[in-house]
Design a protein around this motif. Structure first.
Motif, PDB file in Angstrom:
ATOM      1  N   ALA A  16       0.649  -1.009   0.192  1.00 26.42           N
ATOM      2  CA  ALA A  16      -0.173  -0.291   0.000  1.00 26.42           C
ATOM      3  C   ALA A  16       0.696   1.060  -0.062  1.00 26.42           C
ATOM      4  O   ALA A  16       0.420   2.352  -0.819  1.00 26.42           O
ATOM      5  CB  ALA A  16      -0.817  -0.115   1.464  1.00 26.42           C
ATOM      6  N   VAL A  17       1.952   1.510   0.862  1.00 29.81           N
ATOM      7  CA  VAL A  17       3.018   2.381   0.755  1.00 29.81           C
ATOM      8  C   VAL A  17       3.626   2.390  -0.391  1.00 29.81           C
ATOM      9  O   VAL A  17       3.686   3.977  -1.245  1.00 29.81           O
ATOM     10  CB  VAL A  17       4.306   2.069   1.789  1.00 29.81           C
ATOM     11  N   ILE A  18       4.119   1.634  -0.951  1.00 23.80           N
ATOM     12  CA  ILE A  18       4.692   1.443  -2.443  1.00 23.80           C
ATOM     13  C   ILE A  18       3.672   1.944  -3.366  1.00 23.80           C
ATOM     14  O   ILE A  18       4.159   2.732  -4.851  1.00 23.80           O
ATOM     15  CB  ILE A  18       5.019  -0.092  -3.097  1.00 23.80           C
ATOM     16  N   ALA A  19       2.179   1.990  -2.899  1.00 25.69           N
ATOM     17  CA  ALA A  19       0.724   2.250  -3.974  1.00 25.69           C
ATOM     18  C   ALA A  19       1.261   3.817  -4.292  1.00 25.69           C
ATOM     19  O   ALA A  19       0.859   4.281  -5.065  1.00 25.69           O
ATOM     20  CB  ALA A  19       0.179   1.322  -4.136  1.00 25.69           C
ATOM     21  N   ARG A  20       0.995   4.378  -2.790  1.00 31.22           N
ATOM     22  CA  ARG A  20       0.725   5.175  -2.849  1.00 31.22           C
ATOM     23  C   ARG A  20       2.014   6.549  -3.384  1.00 31.22           C
ATOM     24  O   ARG A  20       1.210   7.644  -3.970  1.00 31.22           O
ATOM     25  CB  ARG A  20       0.632   5.647  -1.142  1.00 31.22           C
ATOM     26  N   VAL A  21       3.110   5.997  -3.295  1.00 31.21           N
ATOM     27  CA  VAL A  21       4.514   6.197  -3.527  1.00 31.21           C
ATOM     28  C   VAL A  21       4.539   6.823  -4.856  1.00 31.21           C
ATOM     29  O   VAL A  21       4.579   7.965  -5.357  1.00 31.21           O
ATOM     30  CB  VAL A  21       5.732   6.240  -3.161  1.00 31.21           C
ATOM     31  N   GLU A  22       4.027   5.209  -5.824  1.00 25.94           N
ATOM     32  CA  GLU A  22       4.392   5.906  -7.442  1.00 25.94           C
ATOM     33  C   GLU A  22       2.797   6.589  -7.631  1.00 25.94           C
ATOM     34  O   GLU A  22       3.005   6.903  -8.893  1.00 25.94           O
ATOM     35  CB  GLU A  22       3.515   3.726  -8.137  1.00 25.94           C
ATOM     36  N   ALA A  23       1.706   6.618  -7.393  1.00 25.70           N
ATOM     37  CA  ALA A  23       0.550   6.992  -7.153  1.00 25.70           C
ATOM     38  C   ALA A  23       1.150   8.904  -7.271  1.00 25.70           C
ATOM     39  O   ALA A  23       0.186   9.352  -8.134  1.00 25.70           O
ATOM     40  CB  ALA A  23      -0.922   7.198  -6.515  1.00 25.70           C
ATOM     41  N   ASN A  24       2.266   9.174  -6.506  1.00 25.73           N
ATOM     42  CA  ASN A  24       1.959  10.391  -6.863  1.00 25.73           C
ATOM     43  C   ASN A  24       3.689  10.609  -7.286  1.00 25.73           C
ATOM     44  O   ASN A  24       4.432  11.681  -7.675  1.00 25.73           O
ATOM     45  CB  ASN A  24       2.667  10.745  -5.456  1.00 25.73           C
ATOM     46  N   LYS A  25       4.024   9.662  -7.771  1.00 22.69           N
ATOM     47  CA  LYS A  25       4.584  10.023  -9.787  1.00 22.69           C
ATOM     48  C   LYS A  25       6.402  10.018  -8.901  1.00 22.69           C
ATOM     49  O   LYS A  25       7.527  10.304  -9.780  1.00 22.69           O
ATOM     50  CB  LYS A  25       4.774  11.429 -10.531  1.00 22.69           C
ATOM     51  N   PHE A  26       6.788   9.070  -7.972  1.00 26.24           N
ATOM     52  CA  PHE A  26       8.045   8.980  -7.483  1.00 26.24           C
ATOM     53  C   PHE A  26       8.364   7.671  -7.360  1.00 26.24           C
ATOM     54  O   PHE A  26       7.100   6.610  -8.063  1.00 26.24           O
ATOM     55  CB  PHE A  26       7.664   8.583  -6.001  1.00 26.24           C
ATOM     56  N   LYS A  27       9.706   7.246  -7.546  1.00 19.61           N
ATOM     57  CA  LYS A  27      10.300   6.332  -7.944  1.00 19.61           C
ATOM     58  C   LYS A  27      10.213   5.741  -6.388  1.00 19.61           C
ATOM     59  O   LYS A  27      10.970   5.928  -5.795  1.00 19.61           O
ATOM     60  CB  LYS A  27      11.112   6.310  -8.484  1.00 19.61           C
ATOM     61  N   VAL A  28      10.107   3.612  -6.458  1.00 13.97           N
ATOM     62  CA  VAL A  28      10.209   3.224  -5.077  1.00 13.97           C
ATOM     63  C   VAL A  28      11.463   2.600  -5.129  1.00 13.97           C
ATOM     64  O   VAL A  28      11.910   1.924  -6.332  1.00 13.97           O
ATOM     65  CB  VAL A  28       9.155   2.194  -5.350  1.00 13.97           C
TER      66      VAL A  28
END
Length: 336
Positions: A16-28
């Motif tokens: 869920a954290v990864i999805a939130r980061v990617e939704a904000n256009k940041f690389k994980v």
């Protein structure tokens, strides 16, 4: 920014954290540590989404990464990167000895040298099939034929092969024959080559450029790491200064500095840093004492007849003496 998850965080919470980061256009970038998972958020101004992340289920806390390099930083991965290579470990307790000629000149020359360095105690064989030279009229290497000879030497001796790649389109060819791809000092900031090496599944030895800052070396490593290739070895090989009595000026300081800043293995090339065979052993010994994880040494059965860098190449007999000396120093600093 790093997002540090709770020790008992579930896979669903991490996802869920990864999805939130990617939704904000940041690389994980995910580092599944021994105790807890750490997620690096990479991009311009990642702190903008800090409040979104810090209250999500499973998140323990967030920490800014102060370095411009992220994956290479000890802030992100505090433990040393250690990986196996044909029977020995790079980055661990062993001081790894990599030795061989500057260039593959013939089948007989390389096989003779490979057998000699193995008997002396080398862990791996080095040799250039492609040689980026200062002069277009100098020996440029044997190309794929040289790679085939290196592969034969590996079959005969069991030594894994380190060899240089000088262009992105060469990566698949060199990776077919080599165990470790070497990116030379002149190509440290050849970004297309760094991208290609990062997409390869072979370890990469990255040499510091002759005028490169330590931070620039680590940023070059970051290019490779960002593609998912985490088996990167850094190599100090001297920097260009006003001094002319040696080929380059050996930056012994760089070894402990790098060991503090990054988790990546760090080795020393005293052959290129000094340019003189009689200086190689003293500087090599200093490198081990300073904390180097290994040495890469040029060795030639007949240095006076070498087509490349004969003046800085040790004979097999002198290399054997250096190996014995290296063992003693390694023991004194708690290494094998």
């Amino acid at each position: 920014m790093m997002v540090v998850m709770n020790i008992d965080a579930t896979k669903e919470q991490i996802d869920a954290v990864i999805a939130r980061v990617e939704a904000n256009k940041f690389k994980v970038i995910v580092n599944p540590g021994e105790e807890r998972t750490v997620i690096a958020v990479v991009g311009p101004n990642p702190s903008a989404i800090r409040e979104q992340l810090m209250y999500m289920p499973g998140v323990d806390h967030t920490v800014p990464i102060s370095r411009p390099y992220k994956i290479a930083s000890r802030e992100f991965i505090p433990e040393n990167t250690v990986f196996p290579l044909d029977g020995f470990m790079i980055g661990g307790d062993e001081v790894v000895m990599i030795a061989g000629p500057c260039a593959v000149e013939s089948r007989s020359q390389l096989l003779e040298c490979a057998q000699a360095v193995k008997e002396a105690g080398a862990h791996a064989l080095r040799g250039g099939a492609f040689k980026p030279r200062s002069s277009p009229y100098s020996f440029q290497g044997m190309g794929e034929e040289g790679l085939e000879i290196l592969a034969e030497a590996r079959e005969v001796t069991g030594l894994p092969v380190f060899t240089e790649v000088i262009a992105p389109e060469q990566v698949p060819l060199v990776a077919k024959y080599a165990d470790v791809l070497q990116i030379g000092a002149r190509n440290m900031q050849n970004f297309a080559l760094l991208h290609a090496a990062g997409e390869c599944d072979k370890p990469v030895l990255l040499k510091r450029g002759p005028s490169a800052l330590i931070e620039e070396l680590l940023m070059a490593a970051e290019y490779i790491l960002s593609h998912g290739n985490r088996r990167v070895i850094l190599c100090e090989r001297g920097v260009r200064t006003f001094e002319t009595s040696t080929r380059n000026t050996t930056d012994i300081n760089a070894i402990p500095v790098l060991k503090n800043l990054t988790h990546l293995p760090v080795i020393l090339d005293p052959s290129h840093s000094t340019g003189h065979a009689d200086l190689v052993a003293p500087v090599a010994r200093a490198g081990i004492a300073a904390g180097a994880d290994g040495l890469i040494i040029e060795v030639h059965p007949n240095p006076r007849q070498a087509l490349s860098d004969g003046g800085q190449s040790l004979t097999p007999e002198k290399f054997a003496i250096l190996v014995r000396q290296a063992k003693g120093i390694a023991r004194e600093v708690g290494r094998k």
